[in-house]
Scaffold this motif. Structure first.
Motif, PDB file in Angstrom:
ATOM      1  N   VAL A   1      27.591 -17.902  29.845  1.00 33.60           N
ATOM      2  CA  VAL A   1      26.146 -18.017  30.075  1.00 33.60           C
ATOM      3  C   VAL A   1      25.460 -18.003  28.713  1.00 33.60           C
ATOM      4  O   VAL A   1      25.410 -16.971  28.041  1.00 33.60           O
ATOM      5  CB  VAL A   1      25.628 -16.869  30.961  1.00 33.60           C
ATOM      6  N   GLU A   2      24.965 -19.161  28.320  1.00 33.17           N
ATOM      7  CA  GLU A   2      24.485 -19.308  26.945  1.00 33.17           C
ATOM      8  C   GLU A   2      23.186 -18.556  26.684  1.00 33.17           C
ATOM      9  O   GLU A   2      22.971 -18.066  25.579  1.00 33.17           O
ATOM     10  CB  GLU A   2      24.271 -20.792  26.628  1.00 33.17           C
ATOM     11  N   GLY A   3      22.281 -18.529  27.681  1.00 33.18           N
ATOM     12  CA  GLY A   3      20.976 -17.928  27.437  1.00 33.18           C
ATOM     13  C   GLY A   3      20.055 -18.922  26.754  1.00 33.18           C
ATOM     14  O   GLY A   3      20.106 -20.120  27.035  1.00 33.18           O
ATOM     15  N   GLY A   4      19.260 -18.436  25.805  1.00 29.26           N
ATOM     16  CA  GLY A   4      18.189 -19.255  25.237  1.00 29.26           C
ATOM     17  C   GLY A   4      18.623 -20.411  24.363  1.00 29.26           C
ATOM     18  O   GLY A   4      17.897 -21.385  24.195  1.00 29.26           O
ATOM     19  N   SER A   5      19.813 -20.344  23.751  1.00 29.08           N
ATOM     20  CA  SER A   5      20.236 -21.422  22.860  1.00 29.08           C
ATOM     21  C   SER A   5      21.716 -21.698  23.065  1.00 29.08           C
ATOM     22  O   SER A   5      22.452 -20.880  23.608  1.00 29.08           O
ATOM     23  CB  SER A   5      19.952 -21.054  21.402  1.00 29.08           C
ATOM     24  N   GLY A   6      22.174 -22.863  22.615  1.00 27.84           N
ATOM     25  CA  GLY A   6      23.530 -23.326  22.862  1.00 27.84           C
ATOM     26  C   GLY A   6      24.567 -22.576  22.054  1.00 27.84           C
ATOM     27  O   GLY A   6      24.247 -21.678  21.275  1.00 27.84           O
ATOM     28  N   PRO A   7      25.863 -22.946  22.233  1.00 32.39           N
ATOM     29  CA  PRO A   7      26.939 -22.259  21.528  1.00 32.39           C
ATOM     30  C   PRO A   7      26.723 -22.246  20.010  1.00 32.39           C
ATOM     31  O   PRO A   7      26.659 -23.312  19.390  1.00 32.39           O
ATOM     32  CB  PRO A   7      28.181 -23.080  21.904  1.00 32.39           C
ATOM     33  N   MET A   8      26.571 -21.072  19.439  1.00 30.00           N
ATOM     34  CA  MET A   8      26.385 -20.879  17.993  1.00 30.00           C
ATOM     35  C   MET A   8      25.298 -21.790  17.438  1.00 30.00           C
ATOM     36  O   MET A   8      25.368 -22.250  16.308  1.00 30.00           O
ATOM     37  CB  MET A   8      27.722 -21.095  17.262  1.00 30.00           C
ATOM     38  N   GLU A   9      24.268 -22.043  18.240  1.00 28.73           N
ATOM     39  CA  GLU A   9      23.255 -23.025  17.830  1.00 28.73           C
ATOM     40  C   GLU A   9      22.466 -22.583  16.604  1.00 28.73           C
ATOM     41  O   GLU A   9      22.115 -23.408  15.758  1.00 28.73           O
ATOM     42  CB  GLU A   9      22.295 -23.298  18.999  1.00 28.73           C
ATOM     43  N   ARG A  10      22.210 -21.281  16.493  1.00 29.17           N
ATOM     44  CA  ARG A  10      21.390 -20.815  15.361  1.00 29.17           C
ATOM     45  C   ARG A  10      22.090 -21.093  14.032  1.00 29.17           C
ATOM     46  O   ARG A  10      21.513 -21.709  13.150  1.00 29.17           O
ATOM     47  CB  ARG A  10      21.048 -19.329  15.515  1.00 29.17           C
ATOM     48  N   PRO A  11      23.360 -20.711  13.863  1.00 27.01           N
ATOM     49  CA  PRO A  11      24.004 -21.016  12.575  1.00 27.01           C
ATOM     50  C   PRO A  11      24.436 -22.473  12.414  1.00 27.01           C
ATOM     51  O   PRO A  11      24.566 -22.931  11.278  1.00 27.01           O
ATOM     52  CB  PRO A  11      25.231 -20.092  12.556  1.00 27.01           C
ATOM     53  N   LEU A  12      24.700 -23.187  13.497  1.00 27.83           N
ATOM     54  CA  LEU A  12      25.279 -24.531  13.367  1.00 27.83           C
ATOM     55  C   LEU A  12      24.269 -25.653  13.538  1.00 27.83           C
ATOM     56  O   LEU A  12      24.507 -26.769  13.068  1.00 27.83           O
ATOM     57  CB  LEU A  12      26.399 -24.732  14.398  1.00 27.83           C
ATOM     58  N   GLY A  13      23.164 -25.379  14.205  1.00 23.51           N
ATOM     59  CA  GLY A  13      22.218 -26.436  14.531  1.00 23.51           C
ATOM     60  C   GLY A  13      22.547 -27.060  15.883  1.00 23.51           C
ATOM     61  O   GLY A  13      23.651 -26.920  16.403  1.00 23.51           O
ATOM     62  N   ARG A  14      21.569 -27.802  16.446  1.00 25.11           N
ATOM     63  CA  ARG A  14      21.668 -28.297  17.803  1.00 25.11           C
ATOM     64  C   ARG A  14      22.830 -29.280  17.998  1.00 25.11           C
ATOM     65  O   ARG A  14      23.606 -29.164  18.938  1.00 25.11           O
ATOM     66  CB  ARG A  14      20.335 -28.950  18.208  1.00 25.11           C
TER      67      ARG A  14
END
Lengths: 63, 421
Positions: free
Chosen positions: B174-187
């Motif tokens: 369940v990812e929640g607000g953003s995708g897998p490792m989206e903050r460090p990796l980008g969309r």
């Protein structure tokens, strides 16, 4: 001169040692570690840092 | 009389601090105070190799215990004796045992604890991954066919989902607000990682969060009961049944023991670029912080102070903090601090993602090599801010590539110093 040993069963080729002590450790173009088993005492600080930053603790300093 | 430096925290940050104090020439007393009863150990395997195959408790501990520098001698390790209170003006600590301990210099290395998913529902059957005991307890429950819900898709959530899947579990992430490792990796790379996880059998749930933990009886939650968690209810009303729930929704800094000393504890403990803790009247000469509990100026991007929750942070910050503390206690000038370059990695289903710099602060992302839509086939991305390369990420590429892109980031310079030229 000092001696090091890398336990190849642990080494996972992260490459952090090659950043900390590039005179002793380098990653070849296949991404595999190559290193100098003996090094000058002047490089001890760098090699100790390489030992610290190895994520799998594969580098051993010999007596 | 012999002076004493107290190190609060006996994980990697406490160990690296003690080692670097000796390297900086401190020959007087060092006492390290830790919460866990184990000696300092390496945490990255806890969600990966060790979670997959820990062996016995003794074997697990032996596999991850950190080797200590031979020069780090004469250190008084007091494990299972966490600090509960500090009086920085009197220079005393209170331990959980009730003992009071006087110090001359203090290193704050108390790290983080896992944040929890704060929604209603039973507690039993919900896991976090921070300590070796967490990993041993969780491993016992991950059997072939076990239904696992992982809440949170940062590094730990993705790693735990991959490990549980490789053990034969049926995993929902369940990812929640953003995708897998989206903050460090980008969309874009995050979307690629999601496809890769899905190909490997992880069921990814995007755009919905957990609003309730379900109980075994299915007829609502009784706060007084000891029912086991039987799944999650999502924000769209969907129910996902689970035998095991893993919460991986970030961390909280352990700073409560520092309250009442006039420090900025808004997010970790605020420090200057030499890792000296900032008091009401500026940097304190006798108190430093190391590791992910420390919030310190990001000299490379010039974007203010922040905490860096990467594995390399304890070693990077201890190298700066220890000489600054020794200089402060000896009334000497503090050496010019280095500007550490953050780095991180993760291993997911045998692909390695390595990052350097501060990709999370990027305004623009460019593909440098390969195809981020197919991360397992190899890709590299550059992360830019103010037109300058501030980070790079490689995915399933050999380490010499990571070194190459790291050099590009290093060559792009340090914002604070570029501005001063």
């Amino acid at each position: 001169m000092r001696t090091i040993d890398v336990d190849r069963s642990l080494c996972d080729n992260h490459g952090q040692c090659a950043i900390a002590a590039p005179e002793v450790f380098r990653m070849n173009t296949d991404g595999v570690l190559e290193y100098e088993p003996t090094f000058d005492d002047a490089l001890l600080d760098e090699v100790e840092e390489a030992i610290d930053v190895c994520p799998v603790q594969a580098i051993f300093l010999k007596d | 009389m012999t002076r004493r430096i107290a190190v609060a925290g006996a994980s990697m940050g406490g160990l690296r601090a003690a080692e670097q104090l000796r390297s900086a020439g401190w020959e007087e007393d060092i006492v390290v105070l830790g919460q866990e009863s184990h000696p300092p150990y390496n945490r990255p395997p806890l969600s990966k190799e060790l979670l997959a195959a820990p062996g016995s408790a003794a074997e697990a501990l032996a596999a991850v215990t950190l080797r200590q520098r031979r020069t780090a001698t004469g250190i008084d390790w007091r494990l299972g004796a966490p600090v509960t209170r500090a009086d920085l003006s009197a220079r005393t600590l209170t331990l959980a045992t009730g003992e009071e301990l006087a110090y001359d210099g203090l290193v704050i290395a108390t790290g983080l604890r896992p944040a929890r998913v704060e929604v209603p529902g039973p507690r039993h059957g919900r896991h976090v991954i921070r300590t070796i005991d967490d990993t041993l307890g969780l491993h016992r429950e991950l059997c072939p066919g076990t239904r696992v819900v992982v809440v949170g898709a940062g590094f730990i959530g993705c790693e735990a989902a991959a490990t549980a899947t490789s053990l034969g579990c049926q995993v929902t992430l369940v990812e929640g607000g953003s995708g897998p490792m989206e903050r460090p990796l980008g969309r874009r790379l995050s979307d690629g990682v999601r496809r890769f996880l899905a190909e490997k059998g992880v069921h990814c749930v995007s755009g919905r969060r957990v609003v309730e933990f379900l109980s075994e009886t299915g007829d609502g939650y009784d706060a007084g009961s000891h029912l086991r968690c039987a799944g999650v209810r999502l924000s769209d009303g969907t129910e996902v049944p689970a035998d095991v729930v893993i919460e991986a929704v970030g961390s909280k800094p352990n700073t409560e023991w520092l309250a009442g000393n006039g420090l900025d504890l808004a997010d970790g403990v605020l420090c200057d670029e030499s890792m000296r803790v900032i008091g009401a009247r500026g940097a304190l000469p006798s108190v430093v912080a190391v590791g992910d509990v420390a919030r310190y100026p990001d000299q490379r991007t010039g974007t203010g102070a922040r905490r860096v929750e990467h594995w390399a942070t304890p070693a990077d910050t201890a190298k700066i903090a220890a000489p600054a503390l020794v200089a402060g206690l000896n009334g000497e000038a503090v050496p010019e601090p280095a500007a550490p370059l953050p780095s991180f990695w993760t291993d997911i289903f045998k692909i390695r993602i390595q990052g350097v710099g501060s990709p999370a602060l990027a305004e623009r992302i460019e593909v440098l090599e390969g195809d981020p839509d197919r991360p397992a086939a190899g890709a590299a991305l550059g992360y830019y801010r103010d037109g300058r390369l501030i980070g790079a990420v490689t995915c399933a590429l050999p380490a010499d590539k990571q070194l190459h892109y790291r050099k590009l980031v290093t060559d792009a310079g340090v914002a604070a110093r570029l501005a001063a030229v």
